[in-house]
Design an enzyme around this catalytic site. Structure first.
Site, mmCIF file in Angstrom:
data_model
loop_
_atom_site.group_PDB
_atom_site.id
_atom_site.type_symbol
_atom_site.label_atom_id
_atom_site.label_comp_id
_atom_site.label_asym_id
_atom_site.label_seq_id
_atom_site.Cartn_x
_atom_site.Cartn_y
_atom_site.Cartn_z
ATOM 1 C CE LYS A 181 -1.489 2.954 2.871
ATOM 2 N NZ LYS A 181 -1.570 4.025 2.281
ATOM 3 C CB SER A 233 6.022 9.532 10.933
ATOM 4 O OG SER A 233 4.732 9.050 10.864
ATOM 5 C CB ALA A 235 3.470 9.532 15.198
ATOM 6 N N GLY A 237 4.628 4.611 13.149
ATOM 7 C CA GLY A 237 5.259 3.181 13.352
ATOM 8 C C GLY A 237 4.968 2.625 14.725
ATOM 9 C CD GLU A 254 14.567 0.605 7.719
ATOM 10 O OE1 GLU A 254 15.052 1.704 8.454
ATOM 11 O OE2 GLU A 254 15.023 -0.567 7.642
ATOM 12 C CB CYS A 288 14.549 8.380 6.681
ATOM 13 S SG CYS A 288 15.288 7.404 5.362
ATOM 14 C CD GLU A 386 12.528 12.921 10.255
ATOM 15 O OE1 GLU A 386 11.106 12.252 10.686
ATOM 16 O OE2 GLU A 386 13.046 12.081 9.506
HETATM 17 P P1 NAD Z 1 3.342 8.518 7.767
HETATM 18 O O1 NAD Z 1 3.864 7.629 8.874
HETATM 19 O O2 NAD Z 1 2.614 9.684 7.806
HETATM 20 O O3 NAD Z 1 2.812 7.478 6.551
HETATM 21 C C1 NAD Z 1 3.619 6.337 5.852
HETATM 22 C C2 NAD Z 1 2.391 5.469 5.307
HETATM 23 O O4 NAD Z 1 1.563 4.998 6.499
HETATM 24 C C3 NAD Z 1 1.551 5.990 4.456
HETATM 25 O O5 NAD Z 1 1.183 4.976 3.345
HETATM 26 C C4 NAD Z 1 0.385 6.179 5.162
HETATM 27 O O6 NAD Z 1 -1.143 6.105 4.357
HETATM 28 C C5 NAD Z 1 0.300 5.003 6.047
HETATM 29 N N1 NAD Z 1 -0.457 5.233 7.503
HETATM 30 C C6 NAD Z 1 -0.815 6.261 8.079
HETATM 31 N N2 NAD Z 1 -1.569 5.746 9.102
HETATM 32 C C7 NAD Z 1 -1.468 4.460 9.405
HETATM 33 C C8 NAD Z 1 -1.938 3.455 10.314
HETATM 34 N N3 NAD Z 1 -2.592 3.978 11.260
HETATM 35 N N4 NAD Z 1 -1.811 2.144 10.180
HETATM 36 C C9 NAD Z 1 -1.013 1.721 8.768
HETATM 37 N N5 NAD Z 1 -0.664 2.606 7.925
HETATM 38 C C10 NAD Z 1 -0.770 3.932 8.142
HETATM 39 O O7 NAD Z 1 5.034 8.807 6.804
HETATM 40 P P2 NAD Z 1 5.125 9.749 5.721
HETATM 41 O O8 NAD Z 1 4.813 11.402 6.412
HETATM 42 O O9 NAD Z 1 4.411 9.311 4.658
HETATM 43 O O10 NAD Z 1 6.488 9.640 5.527
HETATM 44 C C11 NAD Z 1 7.619 10.475 6.295
HETATM 45 C C12 NAD Z 1 8.331 9.861 7.311
HETATM 46 O O11 NAD Z 1 8.949 8.859 6.961
HETATM 47 C C13 NAD Z 1 9.513 10.765 8.051
HETATM 48 O O12 NAD Z 1 9.669 10.664 9.178
HETATM 49 C C14 NAD Z 1 10.660 10.012 7.319
HETATM 50 O O13 NAD Z 1 12.001 9.981 8.298
HETATM 51 C C15 NAD Z 1 10.419 8.469 7.434
HETATM 52 N N6 NAD Z 1 11.244 7.739 6.339
HETATM 53 C C16 NAD Z 1 11.942 6.741 7.048
HETATM 54 C C17 NAD Z 1 12.602 5.888 6.301
HETATM 55 C C18 NAD Z 1 13.622 4.870 6.686
HETATM 56 O O14 NAD Z 1 14.198 4.226 5.915
HETATM 57 N N7 NAD Z 1 13.985 4.926 7.930
HETATM 58 C C19 NAD Z 1 12.624 5.977 4.785
HETATM 59 C C20 NAD Z 1 11.950 7.300 4.147
HETATM 60 C C21 NAD Z 1 11.173 8.029 5.138
#
Ligand code: NAD
Length: 484
Positions: A181, A233, A235, A237, A254, A288, A386
């Site tokens: 997804k 993110s 939160a 995660g 991640e 990230c 961040e």
């Molecule tokens: P996000 O956590 O808002 O969303 C990520 C995904 O999770 C999306 O597909 C979203 O639809 C889904 N999602 C949202 N709520 C959910 C829930 N309750 N249950 C299951 N899925 C849900 O993150 P974002 O804003 O899209 O991405 C930015 C963040 O990602 C930053 O904090 C960045 O550091 C991190 N990131 C980490 C890595 C890594 O490898 N460590 C790589 C890229 C980005």
């Protein structure tokens, strides 16, 4: 396929993007707007999967699992290499779609597609061997790695296809089937990737469903899913881990980073500032593992600050399709507002110096100037959070121990870097930083054969390499008596 990436005069892409469920295209009754961040207007529609469609995707992955798991690593490698070749062939179209929905310069989107094809190939080249743990004449005890079942993968909006490719490669090469997804902000390139897979992979092995956060949540709670691989993110995660606990799903997380770069007093200022600048402002700061804070010895502080400011002033910001553009807009309105809020908080700090940038661009879209901030306190939002945007705080230190303590004073620990002419000293300092990856004289990078992941709240587990592959499998011990 070409119409999926061509826009009309009004910038709209009139193409029906579809889910891939059981190897076939599916639409949904409802859809949502996908926004081009360079214009802040909707340019296409993403189908919004229902729970019934998600259930069907999971069921098709379950049906496909036994046949796929039975194939040898060599057979699955051949499939992934074929998929990589198809991705390479269509990479210009996919890259154009990434630029339109994500905002990054086309040259960067092309790099993301090259990385995607490489990652599919490199992961599938890894050799995973069974291990003999004891063979002493009495017992032969060996460890084998078995596919887990159906993996649910959830990806963010910053590197949509690149990050998806890591999960696809690991999950499928390990012998699992997959339901993926993408982020609702950047779903289309991943839906197109699913479309591309339909003629290559056996039906049901790789499913892609478009949808909002609710679809992600259904996936994490679904009893038909054995493992969740999540990038996003901190939160979210935490929520993913909580809702995965119902059926004790395996989870790989991640998450975010607040990644420090520490310059030592023998640093080559011109070389290091140029590389750190790229490590901080690549993808508009939305990486990230990007540099999020820089620590500089007091004696070098002013020349380093000025070098960063010069680089920022010369950095070309614009729409991703404009020639020679180096940085695009922030990806979405929510992130843009968040970064502007951090900027306003920064400007309010006593004694702070904005030495370059500091303003949105006077044009539509979510553009912000690359911004360099000097003389900011440690306990400010820009330093402790961040920022995930194009604002870099440059911090002064007098004592390396103190710089290390400040660098480590965070709940995150994804990546970091040390900058020095003395490589051995750099490696010793690197070992004192609490982060999953620490580079010397380099920052930002990801390779399929090298494990990557975070300390502390930056994640759980590792992706990539043998370790990453094993995280998509169950270790099984076979214990055979050699004497009856
Ligand atoms: P996000 O956590 O808002 O969303 C990520 C995904 O999770 C999306 O597909 C979203 O639809 C889904 N999602 C949202 N709520 C959910 C829930 N309750 N249950 C299951 N899925 C849900 O993150 P974002 O804003 O899209 O991405 C930015 C963040 O990602 C930053 O904090 C960045 O550091 C991190 N990131 C980490 C890595 C890594 O490898 N460590 C790589 C890229 C980005």
């Amino acid at each position: 396929m070409t119409t999926a990436t061509q826009a009309d005069a009004a910038g709209k892409v009139n193409y029906e993007f579809t889910h891939t469920i059981n190897g076939k295209a599916e639409t949904s009754k409802t859809s949502f707007d996908v926004i081009n961040p360079a214009t802040a207007t909707a340019f296409a529609q993403c189908p919004d999967a229902t729970k019934i469609q998600l259930n069907r995707a999971v069921a098709s992955a379950r049906r496909a699992f036994p046949g796929w798991a039975k194939k040898s690593f060599e057979e699955r490698r051949a499939y992934l290499h074929k998929f990589a070749a198809a991705v390479r062939e269509r990479s210009e179209e996919l890259a154009a779609l990434i630029t339109r929905e994500q905002g990054k310069p086309l040259s960067n989107a092309l790099r993301e597609m090259a990385g995607t094809a490489n990652s599919l190939e490199q992961m599938a080249n890894i050799e995973l061997k069974d291990e003999v743990l004891r063979d002493d004449g009495k017992n032969r005890i060996s460890m084998h790695f078995r596919p887990m079942g159906v993996v649910g993968a959830i990806t963010p909006w910053n590197v949509p296809v690149g990050l998806a490719s890591h999960k696809i490669a690991q999950a499928l090469y390990a012998g699992n089937t997959l339901v993926l997804k993408p982020s609702p902000y950047t779903p289309l390139s991943t839906l197109l990737l699913g479309e591309l897979s339909r003629d290559i992979l056996p039906h049901g092995v790789f499913n892609v469903v478009g949808g909002g956060n609710a679809v992600g949540q259904w996936l994490t709670k679904h009893p038909g899913i054995d493992k969740i691989s999540f990038t996003g993110s901190v939160a979210t995660g935490k929520r993913v881990m909580e809702s995965s606990s119902g059926t004790l799903k395996r989870v790989t997380l991640e998450l975010g980073g607040n990644d420090p770069a520490i310059m030592l007093d023998d640093v080559d200022i011109a070389g290091a500032t140029a590389k750190i600048f790229n490590g901080a402002f690549g993808n508009c700061g939305q990486i990230c593992m990007a540099v999020k804070r820089v620590y500089v010895p007091e004696d070098l502080y002013e020349p380093v600050l000025e070098a960063f400011a010069q680089l920022a002033r010369n950095h070309r910001v614009g729409e991703g399709f404009e020639p020679d553009v180096q940085m695009g807009p922030l990806q979405n309105k929510m992130q843009y507002d968040k970064v502007l809020d951090v900027l306003e908080d920064t400007k309010r700090q006593p004694g702070v110096r904005i030495v370059a940038g500091g303003h949105p661009l006077n044009r539509p879209g979510y553009f912000l100037e690359p911004t360099i901030v000097g003389d900011i306190g440690d306990n400010t939002r820009l330093v402790t959070e961040e920022q995930f945007g194009p604002i870099l705080p440059v911090l002064k230190y007098t004592d390396l121990k103190d710089a290390l303590a400040r660098a480590n004073d965070t709940t995150m620990g994804l990546a970091a870097s040390v900058w020095t002419k003395d490589i051995e000293k750099g490696a010793k300092v690197a070992a004192q930083i609490q982060a999953g990856t620490v580079w010397v004289n380099h920052h930002v990078g990801s390779e399929a054969d090298i494990p990557f992941g975070g300390f502390k709240q930056s994640g759980l587990g590792r992706e990539h390499g043998v370790m990453g592959l094993q995280a998509y499998m169950e270790p099984q011990i076979i214990n055979v008596p050699l004497q009856q």
